[in-house]
Write a protein that holds these residues in place. Structure first.
Motif, PDB file in Angstrom:
ATOM      1  N   ILE A 131      44.163  32.496  47.038  1.00 38.13           N
ATOM      2  CA  ILE A 131      44.613  31.633  45.954  1.00 38.13           C
ATOM      3  C   ILE A 131      45.181  32.528  44.862  1.00 38.13           C
ATOM      4  N   PRO A 132      46.467  32.406  44.528  1.00 35.22           N
ATOM      5  CA  PRO A 132      47.050  33.218  43.451  1.00 35.22           C
ATOM      6  C   PRO A 132      46.336  32.948  42.124  1.00 35.22           C
ATOM      7  N   PHE A 161      37.907  38.954  44.177  1.00 33.72           N
ATOM      8  CA  PHE A 161      39.196  39.057  43.523  1.00 33.72           C
ATOM      9  C   PHE A 161      39.878  40.349  43.940  1.00 33.72           C
ATOM     10  N   ASN A 162      41.093  40.235  44.461  1.00 35.40           N
ATOM     11  CA  ASN A 162      41.883  41.394  44.845  1.00 35.40           C
ATOM     12  C   ASN A 162      42.816  41.730  43.683  1.00 35.40           C
ATOM     13  N   VAL A 169      40.324  36.021  47.221  1.00 41.72           N
ATOM     14  CA  VAL A 169      40.293  36.110  48.678  1.00 41.72           C
ATOM     15  C   VAL A 169      39.025  35.409  49.167  1.00 41.72           C
ATOM     16  N   LEU A 170      39.198  34.384  49.980  1.00 40.37           N
ATOM     17  CA  LEU A 170      38.080  33.631  50.543  1.00 40.37           C
ATOM     18  C   LEU A 170      37.954  33.968  52.016  1.00 40.37           C
ATOM     19  N   THR A 204      46.867  25.354  35.780  1.00 40.32           N
ATOM     20  CA  THR A 204      47.566  26.036  36.873  1.00 40.32           C
ATOM     21  C   THR A 204      46.613  26.418  37.980  1.00 40.32           C
ATOM     22  N   LEU A 205      45.500  27.024  37.607  1.00 39.23           N
ATOM     23  CA  LEU A 205      44.542  27.448  38.618  1.00 39.23           C
ATOM     24  C   LEU A 205      43.905  26.254  39.309  1.00 39.23           C
TER      25      LEU A 205
END
Length: 224
Positions: A131-132, A161-162, A169-170, A204-205
């Motif tokens: 997810i961005p 979180f990357n 990242v899931l 947004t998220l």
């Protein structure tokens, strides 16, 4: 440590507890319990899932088993292949399979288990979804505790979180993600995003997360 637990084969043949950090085309990034080794990438063939929680099999003389043991005091215990040579009361005489010379030990049942029925992993065993994340949420999303509700709702084994790709990242086992997540109440989704988001970027998220629950939670759009 929280995440998708696996067993990782060492150079000595024993399997040690680890956690999947990321999944790549032909390898897996693994972190180790208590950080006794640094994070590293390993081939799928060196990784397997732990035995099912309900897996049980009576152990008798002559059976191949796995023994919870360690080679020295500087490493944690792992699961070593062995064979039961003799049983007497609550004690088992086992012979290790990984030793060059025959090595026997007397152990109790607490250190024994039947051989793990799971084969080594393949890429198809895992799914990775991303997810961005908006720029102003990078710091907040780096806090793994902020994603507990979302993780539970979609059935993910880990959410990290990357910072390089600026994405959440899931990671899940294939087909294990919660298909009921597409009906996750909007107020709970809002609560998750607002807990980490500034007012300007929460919407947004939230939209990106809702897109995940409506599509990827059904096993559509797997990445990685």
């Amino acid at each position: 440590m929280d995440g998708l637990a696996v067993e990782v084969r060492g150079t000595n043949g024993a399997f040690y507890k680890g956690f999947v950090k990321d999944v790549h085309e032909d390898s897996i990034s693994i972190t180790f319990e208590n950080n006794w080794q640094p994070e590293r990438q390993l081939p799928f063939s060196d990784v397997r899932l732990p035995p099912p929680a309900d897996f049980n099999k009576e152990i008798t003389e002559g059976d191949e088993v796995e023994v919870y043991s360690r080679a020295n005091e500087h490493e944690p215990c792992g699961w070593w292949m062995a064979r039961v040579r003799m049983m007497k009361g609550d004690f088992y005489v086992i012979e290790y399979a990984a030793c060059d010379a025959t090595y026997n030990e007397i152990v109790t049942m607490e250190r024994l288990r039947p051989v793990n029925p799971n084969k080594t992993a393949t890429k198809n065993l895992f799914q990775k979804h991303t997810i961005p994340v908006p720029e102003d949420l990078k710091e907040a999303c780096a806090n793994e505790n902020a994603h507990k509700d979302f993780k539970k709702a979609v059935g993910a084994h880990s959410i990290t979180f990357n910072a390089t790709s600026n994405e959440l990242v899931l990671l899940v086992r294939a087909r294990c993600i919660n298909t009921a997540a597409n009906s996750w109440p909007a107020d709970r989704l809002s609560g998750w995003t607002v807990s980490v988001a500034t007012p300007a970027s929460a919407g947004t998220l939230r939209k990106r997360a809702r897109g995940f629950t409506l599509t990827r939670c059904l096993g559509i759009g797997a990445q990685g």
